[in-house]
Scaffold this motif. Structure first.
Motif: not given
Length: 144
Positions: A1-4, A64-65, A67-71
């Motif tokens: 997962m990409m970081a912000n 948290k979207y 898609s699983g992306r969160e930040g």
């Protein structure tokens, strides 16, 4: 997962404001800083990325979207840019038609309000927009 890409930085907001070359722009940004501080009650933090772009942000929330992306990101903010001052209202402006109609000279993006100078707009309407952002974000992302 990409970081912000945009994360809190260990730089002083006062240094960011002091570094604004144009005196009128510096004064406008200081007024927006004071306004957002007063309305939110949050301490400002400088957010930025490795490209040198910086934003004065207030508050923080975790998203948290599907898609699983969160930040984590700021709840509200502004930045001095070369052409204008960008005001970041995280819920966007879709439910702010009345306020935008009364604001004065501006442009908008999804979550960005672009203004040249505070004298171009009705500052009381900008305060309404900021208050509405704070309310919407508190509903969507309750403060812990």
């Amino acid at each position: 997962m990409m970081a912000n890409k945009t994360v809190p930085m260990a730089l002083k907001v006062s240094d960011y404001i002091a570094a604004i070359k144009d005196p009128q722009r510096r004064e406008d940004c200081q007024q927006i800083l004071d306004m957002m501080s007063e309305l939110s009650g949050w301490e400002p933090k400088l957010w930025g990325n490795t490209l040198g772009s910086a934003i004065v942000g207030f508050g923080e929330y975790h998203y948290k979207y599907e898609s699983g992306r969160e930040g984590d990101f700021m709840r509200l903010g502004f930045a001095n840019r070369s052409q204008n001052i960008s005001v970041y209202i995280m819920p966007g402006y879709e439910n702010m038609g009345d306020q935008l109609a009364r604001l004065g000279k501006h442009k908008i993006g999804k979550s960005c309000l672009y203004i040249k100078r505070l004298s171009d707009i009705d500052v009381d309407v900008l305060k309404e927009i900021i208050r509405k952002d704070i309310e919407i974000m508190a509903e969507r992302y309750p403060l812990s």
